[in-house]
Design a protein around this motif. Structure first.
Motif, short mmCIF file in Angstrom:
data_model
loop_
_atom_site.label_atom_id
_atom_site.label_comp_id
_atom_site.label_asym_id
_atom_site.label_seq_id
_atom_site.Cartn_x
_atom_site.Cartn_y
_atom_site.Cartn_z
N TYR A 271 0.86 -1.19 0.00
CA TYR A 271 0.00 0.00 0.00
C TYR A 271 0.89 1.24 0.00
O TYR A 271 1.66 1.46 0.95
CB TYR A 271 -0.91 0.02 1.22
CG TYR A 271 -1.92 1.17 1.23
CD1 TYR A 271 -3.21 0.99 0.75
CD2 TYR A 271 -1.56 2.44 1.68
CE1 TYR A 271 -4.13 2.03 0.74
CE2 TYR A 271 -2.46 3.49 1.67
CZ TYR A 271 -3.75 3.28 1.20
OH TYR A 271 -4.65 4.33 1.17
N LEU A 272 0.80 2.04 -1.06
CA LEU A 272 1.54 3.29 -1.13
C LEU A 272 0.69 4.34 -1.85
O LEU A 272 0.56 4.31 -3.07
CB LEU A 272 2.88 3.10 -1.87
CG LEU A 272 4.00 2.44 -1.06
CD1 LEU A 272 5.20 2.17 -1.96
CD2 LEU A 272 4.41 3.33 0.11
N VAL A 273 0.10 5.21 -1.06
CA VAL A 273 -0.73 6.29 -1.59
C VAL A 273 -0.38 7.57 -0.82
O VAL A 273 -0.29 7.55 0.41
CB VAL A 273 -2.23 5.99 -1.44
CG1 VAL A 273 -3.07 7.15 -1.98
CG2 VAL A 273 -2.59 4.69 -2.15
N ALA A 274 -0.17 8.65 -1.53
CA ALA A 274 0.20 9.91 -0.89
C ALA A 274 -1.02 10.70 -0.45
O ALA A 274 -2.02 10.76 -1.15
CB ALA A 274 1.03 10.76 -1.84
N ASP A 275 -0.91 11.30 0.73
CA ASP A 275 -1.86 12.30 1.18
C ASP A 275 -1.17 13.65 0.96
O ASP A 275 -0.24 13.99 1.70
CB ASP A 275 -2.20 12.09 2.65
CG ASP A 275 -3.12 13.18 3.22
OD1 ASP A 275 -3.39 14.16 2.50
OD2 ASP A 275 -3.52 13.05 4.39
N ILE A 276 -1.56 14.38 -0.05
CA ILE A 276 -0.86 15.62 -0.41
C ILE A 276 -1.54 16.87 0.16
O ILE A 276 -1.27 17.98 -0.28
CB ILE A 276 -0.71 15.75 -1.93
CG1 ILE A 276 -2.07 15.79 -2.63
CG2 ILE A 276 0.14 14.60 -2.49
CD1 ILE A 276 -1.98 16.10 -4.13
N THR A 277 -2.38 16.67 1.17
CA THR A 277 -3.11 17.80 1.76
C THR A 277 -2.17 18.89 2.24
O THR A 277 -2.35 20.09 1.92
CB THR A 277 -3.97 17.32 2.94
OG1 THR A 277 -4.87 16.31 2.49
CG2 THR A 277 -4.77 18.47 3.52
N GLN A 278 -1.13 18.52 3.02
CA GLN A 278 -0.20 19.52 3.55
C GLN A 278 0.60 20.18 2.43
O GLN A 278 0.84 21.40 2.45
CB GLN A 278 0.75 18.86 4.55
CG GLN A 278 1.57 19.86 5.37
CD GLN A 278 0.70 20.69 6.30
OE1 GLN A 278 -0.02 20.15 7.13
NE2 GLN A 278 0.75 22.01 6.16
N LEU A 279 1.00 19.38 1.45
CA LEU A 279 1.73 19.92 0.31
C LEU A 279 0.92 20.98 -0.41
O LEU A 279 1.42 22.06 -0.76
CB LEU A 279 2.10 18.78 -0.65
CG LEU A 279 2.76 19.16 -1.97
CD1 LEU A 279 4.08 19.88 -1.73
CD2 LEU A 279 2.97 17.92 -2.84
N THR A 280 -0.36 20.70 -0.62
CA THR A 280 -1.24 21.65 -1.29
C THR A 280 -1.45 22.90 -0.44
O THR A 280 -1.42 24.04 -0.95
CB THR A 280 -2.59 21.00 -1.62
OG1 THR A 280 -2.38 19.86 -2.45
CG2 THR A 280 -3.51 21.98 -2.34
N LEU A 281 -1.65 22.71 0.85
CA LEU A 281 -1.85 23.86 1.74
C LEU A 281 -0.64 24.78 1.77
O LEU A 281 -0.77 26.00 1.74
CB LEU A 281 -2.16 23.37 3.17
CG LEU A 281 -3.55 22.79 3.42
CD1 LEU A 281 -3.63 22.20 4.83
CD2 LEU A 281 -4.62 23.87 3.26
N ASP A 282 0.55 24.19 1.82
CA ASP A 282 1.78 24.98 1.94
C ASP A 282 2.19 25.63 0.63
O ASP A 282 2.73 26.75 0.61
CB ASP A 282 2.94 24.11 2.44
CG ASP A 282 2.79 23.72 3.90
OD1 ASP A 282 1.90 24.25 4.58
OD2 ASP A 282 3.59 22.86 4.36
N THR A 283 1.96 24.93 -0.48
CA THR A 283 2.54 25.38 -1.74
C THR A 283 1.53 25.67 -2.85
O THR A 283 1.89 26.28 -3.86
CB THR A 283 3.52 24.32 -2.28
OG1 THR A 283 2.78 23.17 -2.74
CG2 THR A 283 4.51 23.88 -1.21
N GLY A 284 0.29 25.19 -2.69
CA GLY A 284 -0.70 25.37 -3.73
C GLY A 284 -0.63 24.31 -4.83
O GLY A 284 -1.40 24.35 -5.79
N PHE A 285 0.27 23.34 -4.68
CA PHE A 285 0.43 22.32 -5.73
C PHE A 285 -0.74 21.35 -5.79
O PHE A 285 -1.21 20.86 -4.76
CB PHE A 285 1.70 21.51 -5.49
CG PHE A 285 1.76 20.25 -6.33
CD1 PHE A 285 2.09 20.33 -7.68
CD2 PHE A 285 1.44 19.01 -5.79
CE1 PHE A 285 2.12 19.18 -8.47
CE2 PHE A 285 1.47 17.86 -6.57
CZ PHE A 285 1.82 17.94 -7.91
N THR A 286 -1.20 21.07 -7.00
CA THR A 286 -2.13 19.97 -7.27
C THR A 286 -1.72 19.35 -8.60
O THR A 286 -1.34 20.06 -9.53
CB THR A 286 -3.60 20.44 -7.38
OG1 THR A 286 -3.69 21.48 -8.36
CG2 THR A 286 -4.11 20.97 -6.04
#
Length: 302
Positions: A271-286
């Motif tokens: 099982y390898l799935v990223a939770d990018i919530t913090q990345l999006t909050l900090d940088t705006g990346f999607t």
């Protein structure tokens, strides 16, 4: 922080070459570090703002004599990344030392931020989405070395007052990918009209297109929080078997896939799935590219 100039190790791979192009397109000056006599130098675009330095990771301090200056340092270079070398402990330890040397080169370049490329292998075996707080328990020599390099470079950067971010990158596919990757194998096999021989592919996986990873790394360099470790993926998990079928449907639907013909890698996480919530909050990346679209783009570029 706007990146006007950057240094990149590992610049010829799928992520590195995409990052080089993205930065050049933005108007930045790029200093790309590549292995001497590498046949992958051809992966780099021709551009007046691109400067290429042929240098082994073991000799990065040699580049100080050129007086290179840059806003950001992206350390993507790593040796022994394929399965046959991932448990070569001595070689992986050398990668940690090379990473620390990279920080020294970044310091001499007056870089404001050091962004290191970590790996999903740092997490070991998990059963929930990977986020900034997920416990780390690597089981391969590669994962252990990546984790060590991340912590060691963070400590070194702190000592010299340089912002440090560590990107734990999940499975990547795209132009200039390694020929040994699963996606490269599938495309080559299906284009040849042959059947694929795979494991059962029961893993829940997260694939992200190389251009999206490049966007994420730039966003982290410009807006990432000092000391933070960001998992990078699409944020969406699917059975690996489904990804395989999607590739087959795009490349050659008449081929078959023999699931279970091969054994799993000894350290295989399921099982390898990223939770990018913090990345999006900090940088705006999607992410911008869904998997099928990415495969279609890749097929068009080959």
């Amino acid at each position: 922080m706007k990146i006007n100039s950057a240094i990149i190790t590992g610049a010829t791979g799928a992520i590195g070459s995409a990052l080089v192009k993205k930065l050049l397109d933005s108007g930045a000056i790029v200093h790309a570090i590549v292995r001497p006599n590498s046949n992958r130098i051809k992966n780099l675009v021709k551009h007046e703002n691109l400067f290429v330095y042929e240098c082994d990771l073991s000799s990065l301090t040699y580049l100080k004599k050129f007086g290179i200056k840059a806003d950001a340092f992206f350390h993507l270079g790593w040796e022994k990344t394929t399965l046959s070398g991932r448990d070569d402990v001595q070689a992986q330890l050398s990668n940690v030392i090379y990473s620390l040397t990279a920080v020294e080169l970044a310091e001499s370049a007056n870089a404001k931020v050091f962004v290191g490329a970590g790996s999903q292998a740092e997490y070991g075996k998990v059963s929930s989405p990977l986020n900034c707080e997920t416990p780390i328990n690597p089981t391969s020599g590669y994962g252990i070395a990546k984790y060590t390099a991340g912590k060691a470079t963070a400590l070194k950067c702190k000592g010299i007052g340089m912002r440090h971010c560590w990107a734990r990158i999940l499975s990547v596919y795209g132009k200039n990918d390694s020929e040994s990757s699963l996606i490269s194998y599938l495309i080559k096999t299906f284009k040849a009209g042959e059947d694929a021989q795979l494991t059962k592919c029961e893993q829940i996986w997260d694939y992200i297109y190389s251009e999206d990873v490049a966007d994420a790394l730039i966003a982290i360099a410009e807006h990432g929080v000092d000391g933070r470790e960001y998992p990078i993926g699409s944020g969406k998990g699917e059975p690996l078997k489904d990804f395989v079928i999607k590739v087959k449907n795009v490349v050659n639907n008449s081929c078959n896939v023999n699931f279970g013909a091969r054994e799993y890698y000894p350290h295989q996480p399921m099982y390898l799935v990223a939770d990018i919530t913090q990345l999006t909050l900090d940088t705006g990346f999607t992410p911008k590219t869904d998997f099928t679209t990415g495969i279609k783009k890749l097929i068009g570029e080959l």
